[in-house]
Motif scaffolding. Structure first.
Motif, PDB file in Angstrom:
ATOM      1  N   ASP A  14       0.867  -1.180   0.000  1.00 34.50           N
ATOM      2  CA  ASP A  14       0.000   0.000   0.000  1.00 34.50           C
ATOM      3  C   ASP A  14       0.907   1.234   0.000  1.00 34.50           C
ATOM      4  OD1 ASP A  14      -2.057   1.814   0.183  1.00 34.50           O
ATOM      5  OD2 ASP A  14      -2.913   0.995   2.023  1.00 34.50           O
ATOM      6  N   GLU A  16       1.099   4.120  -1.536  1.00 36.01           N
ATOM      7  CA  GLU A  16       0.642   5.506  -1.433  1.00 36.01           C
ATOM      8  C   GLU A  16       0.327   5.892   0.014  1.00 36.01           C
ATOM      9  OE1 GLU A  16      -1.436   8.762  -4.127  1.00 36.01           O
ATOM     10  OE2 GLU A  16      -1.815   6.671  -4.591  1.00 36.01           O
ATOM     11  N   ARG A  17      -0.360   5.032   0.732  1.00 41.05           N
ATOM     12  CA  ARG A  17      -0.672   5.322   2.139  1.00 41.05           C
ATOM     13  C   ARG A  17       0.604   5.355   2.979  1.00 41.05           C
ATOM     14  NH1 ARG A  17      -2.938   1.913   6.529  1.00 41.05           N
ATOM     15  NH2 ARG A  17      -3.005   0.240   5.001  1.00 41.05           N
ATOM     16  N   ASN A  19       3.607   6.097   1.937  1.00 39.62           N
ATOM     17  CA  ASN A  19       4.327   7.321   1.589  1.00 39.62           C
ATOM     18  C   ASN A  19       3.717   8.539   2.256  1.00 39.62           C
ATOM     19  OD1 ASN A  19       4.478   9.746  -0.740  1.00 39.62           O
ATOM     20  ND2 ASN A  19       6.394   8.763  -0.164  1.00 39.62           N
ATOM     21  N   GLN A  20       2.410   8.590   2.360  1.00 41.71           N
ATOM     22  CA  GLN A  20       1.756   9.711   3.038  1.00 41.71           C
ATOM     23  C   GLN A  20       2.235   9.813   4.480  1.00 41.71           C
ATOM     24  OE1 GLN A  20      -0.664  12.095   2.136  1.00 41.71           O
ATOM     25  NE2 GLN A  20      -0.108  11.530   0.063  1.00 41.71           N
ATOM     26  N   THR A  23       5.999  10.752   4.686  1.00 46.96           N
ATOM     27  CA  THR A  23       6.203  12.133   4.251  1.00 46.96           C
ATOM     28  C   THR A  23       5.717  13.118   5.300  1.00 46.96           C
ATOM     29  OG1 THR A  23       6.073  11.484   1.930  1.00 46.96           O
ATOM     30  CG2 THR A  23       5.693  13.799   2.427  1.00 46.96           C
ATOM     31  N   LEU A  57       6.927   4.335  -6.122  1.00 46.35           N
ATOM     32  CA  LEU A  57       5.794   5.237  -6.273  1.00 46.35           C
ATOM     33  C   LEU A  57       6.293   6.516  -6.936  1.00 46.35           C
ATOM     34  CD1 LEU A  57       2.772   5.640  -5.525  1.00 46.35           C
ATOM     35  CD2 LEU A  57       3.565   6.640  -3.381  1.00 46.35           C
ATOM     36  N   LYS A  58       5.688   6.860  -8.038  1.00 44.83           N
ATOM     37  CA  LYS A  58       6.093   8.043  -8.788  1.00 44.83           C
ATOM     38  C   LYS A  58       6.047   9.281  -7.894  1.00 44.83           C
ATOM     39  CE  LYS A  58       5.177  10.098 -13.283  1.00 44.83           C
ATOM     40  NZ  LYS A  58       4.346  10.033 -14.476  1.00 44.83           N
ATOM     41  N   ALA A  60       7.636   9.944  -5.253  1.00 41.17           N
ATOM     42  CA  ALA A  60       7.842   9.706  -3.823  1.00 41.17           C
ATOM     43  C   ALA A  60       9.323   9.806  -3.472  1.00 41.17           C
ATOM     44  CB  ALA A  60       7.312   8.325  -3.430  1.00 41.17           C
ATOM     45  N   TYR A 119      -1.316   5.984   9.840  1.00 43.80           N
ATOM     46  CA  TYR A 119      -1.461   5.795   8.397  1.00 43.80           C
ATOM     47  C   TYR A 119      -1.353   4.317   8.096  1.00 43.80           C
ATOM     48  CZ  TYR A 119      -1.062  10.739   7.279  1.00 43.80           C
ATOM     49  OH  TYR A 119      -1.282  12.079   7.162  1.00 43.80           O
TER      50      TYR A 119
END
Length: 119
Positions: A14, A16-17, A19-20, A23, A57-58, A60, A119
Motif C-alpha cells: 500500500d 501511497e498510504r 508514503n503519506q 512524508t 511510487l512516482k 515519492a 497511516y
C-alpha cells in the motif's frame, strides 16, 4: 509546537498510504516538531537495512531519506511484536532505530500536548 507520534501500518503493498505517513513525519520533523515515528506491520522492514528502500511510487521520496530526516529531529521505533514476528532484533536495525513495545507507544500518545496519527 506539539509533538507528533505517527504510526505507519502500511508496507510496500500500500505504497501511497505508506508514503503519506512517512512524508508527513519527515515534513513535521523538518518544521521543527519532535516526531516519534512508529513502524508497524510490514513497514517494520523500513527500519532495517536492505529491505524495502523504495516504494516504487512516482514522485515519492525514498524511504531511507524520509527516515533519515525523522531521525535528525526525533525517533524511529519498530513495534516490538511486529519485529518479533519478522525475527528483527536490535542488531538488525538501522543506526538510531529502536524496538519498543505497546506500553511505550501508549505512554507517548497519552502524554500532554501530543498529536497522534495513524497511516
Amino acid at each position: 509546537m506539539r509533538s507528533l507520534v505517527l504510526k505507519v501500518t502500511a508496507g510496500p503493498q500500500d505504497a501511497e498510504r505508506a508514503n503519506q505517513g512517512l512524508t508527513v513525519a519527515a515534513a513535521a520533523a523538518a518544521a521543527g516538531a519532535h516526531v516519534s515515528l512508529w513502524l508497524t506491520g510490514e513497514s517494520a522492514w523500513w527500519g532495517t537495512p536492505d529491505h524495502g528502500r523504495s516504494l516504487a511510487l512516482k514522485y515519492a521520496t525514498e524511504v531511507d531519506q524520509l527516515i533519515a530526516i525523522v531521525l535528525e529531529m526525533g525517533t524511529v521505533t519498530i513495534c516490538g511484536q511486529c519485529a518479533a514476528r519478522r525475527e528483527i532484533g536490535e542488531a538488525d536495525t538501522l543506526p538510531g532505530v529502536t524496538i519498543r513495545g505497546a506500553a511505550v507507544f501508549a505512554e507517548e500518545v497519552l502524554a500532554d500536548g501530543v498529536q497522534a496519527l495513524v497511516y
